[in-house]
Design a protein around this motif. Structure first.
Motif, PDB file in Angstrom:
ATOM      1  N   ILE A  14       0.873  -1.119   0.135  1.00  0.00           N
ATOM      2  CA  ILE A  14       0.069   0.093  -0.087  1.00  0.00           C
ATOM      3  C   ILE A  14       0.932   1.367  -0.024  1.00  0.00           C
ATOM      4  O   ILE A  14       0.209   2.303   0.047  1.00  0.00           O
ATOM      5  N   ASN A  15       2.067   1.281  -0.003  1.00  0.00           N
ATOM      6  CA  ASN A  15       2.916   2.245   0.040  1.00  0.00           C
ATOM      7  C   ASN A  15       3.679   2.276   1.193  1.00  0.00           C
ATOM      8  O   ASN A  15       2.769   2.795   2.368  1.00  0.00           O
ATOM      9  N   LYS A  16       5.049   2.218   1.325  1.00  0.00           N
ATOM     10  CA  LYS A  16       5.761   1.889   2.766  1.00  0.00           C
ATOM     11  C   LYS A  16       5.556   3.202   3.616  1.00  0.00           C
ATOM     12  O   LYS A  16       5.091   3.109   5.050  1.00  0.00           O
ATOM     13  N   ASP A  17       5.751   4.553   3.002  1.00  0.00           N
ATOM     14  CA  ASP A  17       5.675   5.556   3.857  1.00  0.00           C
ATOM     15  C   ASP A  17       4.209   5.828   4.454  1.00  0.00           C
ATOM     16  O   ASP A  17       4.073   6.224   5.519  1.00  0.00           O
ATOM     17  N   HIS A  18       2.980   5.455   3.669  1.00  0.00           N
ATOM     18  CA  HIS A  18       1.869   5.636   3.852  1.00  0.00           C
ATOM     19  C   HIS A  18       1.534   4.744   5.119  1.00  0.00           C
ATOM     20  O   HIS A  18       0.857   4.859   6.017  1.00  0.00           O
ATOM     21  N   PHE A  19       2.072   3.463   4.926  1.00  0.00           N
ATOM     22  CA  PHE A  19       1.855   2.260   5.951  1.00  0.00           C
ATOM     23  C   PHE A  19       2.419   2.611   7.137  1.00  0.00           C
ATOM     24  O   PHE A  19       1.720   2.750   8.272  1.00  0.00           O
ATOM     25  N   VAL A  20       3.729   3.245   7.143  1.00  0.00           N
ATOM     26  CA  VAL A  20       4.079   3.846   8.640  1.00  0.00           C
ATOM     27  C   VAL A  20       3.514   4.825   9.095  1.00  0.00           C
ATOM     28  O   VAL A  20       2.986   4.900  10.424  1.00  0.00           O
ATOM     29  N   ASN A  21       2.852   5.775   8.344  1.00  0.00           N
ATOM     30  CA  ASN A  21       1.933   6.827   8.849  1.00  0.00           C
ATOM     31  C   ASN A  21       0.791   6.275   9.298  1.00  0.00           C
ATOM     32  O   ASN A  21       0.300   6.760  10.281  1.00  0.00           O
ATOM     33  N   LEU A  22       0.277   5.443   8.915  1.00  0.00           N
ATOM     34  CA  LEU A  22      -1.052   4.577   9.307  1.00  0.00           C
ATOM     35  C   LEU A  22      -0.601   3.926  10.940  1.00  0.00           C
ATOM     36  O   LEU A  22      -1.452   4.211  11.880  1.00  0.00           O
ATOM     37  N   MET A  23       0.654   3.541  10.801  1.00  0.00           N
ATOM     38  CA  MET A  23       1.176   2.915  12.324  1.00  0.00           C
ATOM     39  C   MET A  23       1.088   3.958  13.106  1.00  0.00           C
ATOM     40  O   MET A  23       0.661   3.792  14.333  1.00  0.00           O
ATOM     41  N   ASN A  24       1.761   5.032  13.010  1.00  0.00           N
ATOM     42  CA  ASN A  24       1.725   6.205  13.887  1.00  0.00           C
ATOM     43  C   ASN A  24       0.374   6.712  14.219  1.00  0.00           C
ATOM     44  O   ASN A  24       0.199   7.049  15.535  1.00  0.00           O
ATOM     45  N   GLN A  25      -0.253   6.651  13.403  1.00  0.00           N
ATOM     46  CA  GLN A  25      -1.635   7.403  13.537  1.00  0.00           C
ATOM     47  C   GLN A  25      -2.527   6.566  14.513  1.00  0.00           C
ATOM     48  O   GLN A  25      -3.305   6.809  15.490  1.00  0.00           O
ATOM     49  N   HIS A  26      -2.380   5.230  14.291  1.00  0.00           N
ATOM     50  CA  HIS A  26      -3.079   4.223  15.410  1.00  0.00           C
ATOM     51  C   HIS A  26      -2.456   4.185  16.462  1.00  0.00           C
ATOM     52  O   HIS A  26      -3.193   3.982  17.432  1.00  0.00           O
ATOM     53  N   ALA A  27      -1.486   4.500  16.690  1.00  0.00           N
ATOM     54  CA  ALA A  27      -0.639   4.379  17.959  1.00  0.00           C
ATOM     55  C   ALA A  27      -1.052   5.877  18.688  1.00  0.00           C
ATOM     56  O   ALA A  27      -1.320   5.615  19.985  1.00  0.00           O
ATOM     57  N   ARG A  28      -1.358   6.748  18.057  1.00  0.00           N
ATOM     58  CA  ARG A  28      -1.728   7.846  18.830  1.00  0.00           C
ATOM     59  C   ARG A  28      -3.160   7.648  19.148  1.00  0.00           C
ATOM     60  O   ARG A  28      -3.658   8.172  20.334  1.00  0.00           O
ATOM     61  N   MET A  29      -3.972   7.097  18.188  1.00  0.00           N
ATOM     62  CA  MET A  29      -5.301   7.027  18.624  1.00  0.00           C
ATOM     63  C   MET A  29      -5.599   5.949  19.830  1.00  0.00           C
ATOM     64  O   MET A  29      -6.485   6.121  20.453  1.00  0.00           O
TER      65      MET A  29
ATOM     66  N   GLY B 109      -3.516   6.015  22.305  1.00  0.00           N
ATOM     67  CA  GLY B 109      -3.038   6.692  23.528  1.00  0.00           C
ATOM     68  C   GLY B 109      -1.890   6.189  23.859  1.00  0.00           C
ATOM     69  O   GLY B 109      -0.898   6.257  24.877  1.00  0.00           O
ATOM     70  N   MET B 110      -0.834   5.938  22.699  1.00  0.00           N
ATOM     71  CA  MET B 110       0.623   5.434  22.939  1.00  0.00           C
ATOM     72  C   MET B 110       1.493   6.688  22.587  1.00  0.00           C
ATOM     73  O   MET B 110       1.943   6.789  21.679  1.00  0.00           O
ATOM     74  N   LYS B 111       1.574   7.611  23.760  1.00  0.00           N
ATOM     75  CA  LYS B 111       2.194   8.760  23.625  1.00  0.00           C
ATOM     76  C   LYS B 111       3.558   8.766  23.440  1.00  0.00           C
ATOM     77  O   LYS B 111       4.075   9.746  23.045  1.00  0.00           O
ATOM     78  N   HIS B 112       4.189   7.808  23.783  1.00  0.00           N
ATOM     79  CA  HIS B 112       5.636   7.686  23.664  1.00  0.00           C
ATOM     80  C   HIS B 112       6.248   6.629  22.480  1.00  0.00           C
ATOM     81  O   HIS B 112       7.295   6.239  22.851  1.00  0.00           O
ATOM     82  N   THR B 113       5.366   6.551  21.769  1.00  0.00           N
ATOM     83  CA  THR B 113       5.683   5.718  20.797  1.00  0.00           C
ATOM     84  C   THR B 113       5.879   6.144  19.260  1.00  0.00           C
ATOM     85  O   THR B 113       5.102   7.089  19.112  1.00  0.00           O
ATOM     86  N   SER B 114       6.866   6.004  18.367  1.00  0.00           N
ATOM     87  CA  SER B 114       7.069   6.497  17.234  1.00  0.00           C
ATOM     88  C   SER B 114       7.725   5.350  16.292  1.00  0.00           C
ATOM     89  O   SER B 114       8.724   4.940  16.393  1.00  0.00           O
ATOM     90  N   PHE B 115       7.023   5.382  14.951  1.00  0.00           N
ATOM     91  CA  PHE B 115       7.594   4.348  14.073  1.00  0.00           C
ATOM     92  C   PHE B 115       8.249   5.130  13.011  1.00  0.00           C
ATOM     93  O   PHE B 115       7.770   5.960  12.640  1.00  0.00           O
ATOM     94  N   ILE B 116       9.465   4.474  12.492  1.00  0.00           N
ATOM     95  CA  ILE B 116      10.211   5.041  11.177  1.00  0.00           C
ATOM     96  C   ILE B 116      10.087   3.975  10.071  1.00  0.00           C
ATOM     97  O   ILE B 116      10.480   4.365   8.836  1.00  0.00           O
ATOM     98  N   ASN B 117       9.825   2.900  10.331  1.00  0.00           N
ATOM     99  CA  ASN B 117       9.634   1.890   9.230  1.00  0.00           C
ATOM    100  C   ASN B 117       8.657   0.627   9.746  1.00  0.00           C
ATOM    101  O   ASN B 117       8.393   0.713  10.849  1.00  0.00           O
ATOM    102  N   PRO B 118       8.260  -0.039   8.754  1.00  0.00           N
ATOM    103  CA  PRO B 118       7.392  -1.517   9.200  1.00  0.00           C
ATOM    104  C   PRO B 118       8.142  -2.580  10.018  1.00  0.00           C
ATOM    105  O   PRO B 118       7.232  -3.445  10.345  1.00  0.00           O
ATOM    106  N   THR B 119       9.577  -2.557  10.077  1.00  0.00           N
ATOM    107  CA  THR B 119      10.191  -3.612  10.678  1.00  0.00           C
ATOM    108  C   THR B 119      10.541  -3.501  12.135  1.00  0.00           C
ATOM    109  O   THR B 119      10.741  -4.645  12.836  1.00  0.00           O
ATOM    110  N   GLY B 120      10.889  -2.370  12.526  1.00  0.00           N
ATOM    111  CA  GLY B 120      11.253  -2.026  13.756  1.00  0.00           C
ATOM    112  C   GLY B 120      12.941  -2.180  13.759  1.00  0.00           C
ATOM    113  O   GLY B 120      13.495  -2.102  14.781  1.00  0.00           O
ATOM    114  N   LEU B 121      13.536  -2.229  12.694  1.00  0.00           N
ATOM    115  CA  LEU B 121      15.030  -2.081  12.615  1.00  0.00           C
ATOM    116  C   LEU B 121      15.373  -0.837  12.747  1.00  0.00           C
ATOM    117  O   LEU B 121      14.777   0.246  12.419  1.00  0.00           O
ATOM    118  N   ASP B 122      16.809  -0.643  13.319  1.00  0.00           N
ATOM    119  CA  ASP B 122      17.345   0.645  13.126  1.00  0.00           C
ATOM    120  C   ASP B 122      17.790   1.025  11.796  1.00  0.00           C
ATOM    121  O   ASP B 122      18.065   0.407  10.984  1.00  0.00           O
TER     122      ASP B 122
END
Length: 200
Positions: free
Chosen positions: A41-56, A58-71
């Protein structure tokens, strides 16, 4: 895809259903599977959805930069990380338990067979969570996930249920050198120091 950190079992041209990609993702922590799901569905869009859902959630201290969790490294070449906290991960664990328990059903399979879209056997999946096969583990494992990077070290989330009943426990080990040993010590401490009553 040959993405760093993957188990390296996938090659260009392999085709799987999205449903089947959840098997290597959750059972053997395959990062190629996470990449493939995001690219659909497009990597950047996917990661944005991850971050939006985390905020929804209430995960206030969570931020994703990729879909794998790797550095990774940012465009300036400096280190960049996905990050979260034990509190936020507990929120996510409870949400999955209530709304998507099928994720946990997959995560506790000690092994399974992965098949491509044609139904051909691709390879046998072996779970990265060795506690699933421990005969001495004192509680029933409902779900969980392992994770490890050089910066985050070894991590493990477990959702369990006491064998006597009494609701659910969420255990989270972060930044460990021996996550399975640490988890066993934590769960055994709870068993010894807390009275767990069965639900009616």
């Amino acid at each position: 895809l040959a993405h760093d950190g993957s188990s390296g079992r996938f090659t260009d041209g392999d085709q799987f259903s999205a449903q089947n990609l959840f098997l290597p993702l959750l059972i053997e922590s395959d990062n190629d599977a996470g990449q493939a799901l995001a690219l659909a569905i497009n990597k950047d869009h996917f990661v944005n959805l991850m971050n939006q859902h985390a905020r929804m959630l209430g995960m206030k201290h969570t931020s994703f930069i990729n879909p794998t969790g790797l550095d990774e490294k940012n465009p300036e070449g400096n280190p960049a990380w996905n990050h979260s906290t034990a509190d936020d991960l507990a929120i996510l664990a409870a949400y999955i338990l209530k709304n998507h328990p099928d994720i946990y059903d997959i995560s506790i399979k000690s092994s399974d067979d992965l098949r491509d879209v044609a139904g051909a056997h691709h390879h046998t999946l072996i779970n990265t969570n060795k506690l699933l096969t421990s005969q001495a583990f004192p509680q029933k494992i409902i779900g969980g996930k392992t994770g490890e990077t050089s910066e985050a070290k070894q991590n493990l989330l477990l959702v369990t249920r006491p064998k006597s009943g009494g609701g659910y426990f969420v255990y989270i080990i972060l930044g460990s050198d021996h996550r399975f040993d640490d988890m066993e010590q934590l769960v055994n401490w709870v068993e010894k120091n807390h009275t767990i009553t069965a639900t009616p």
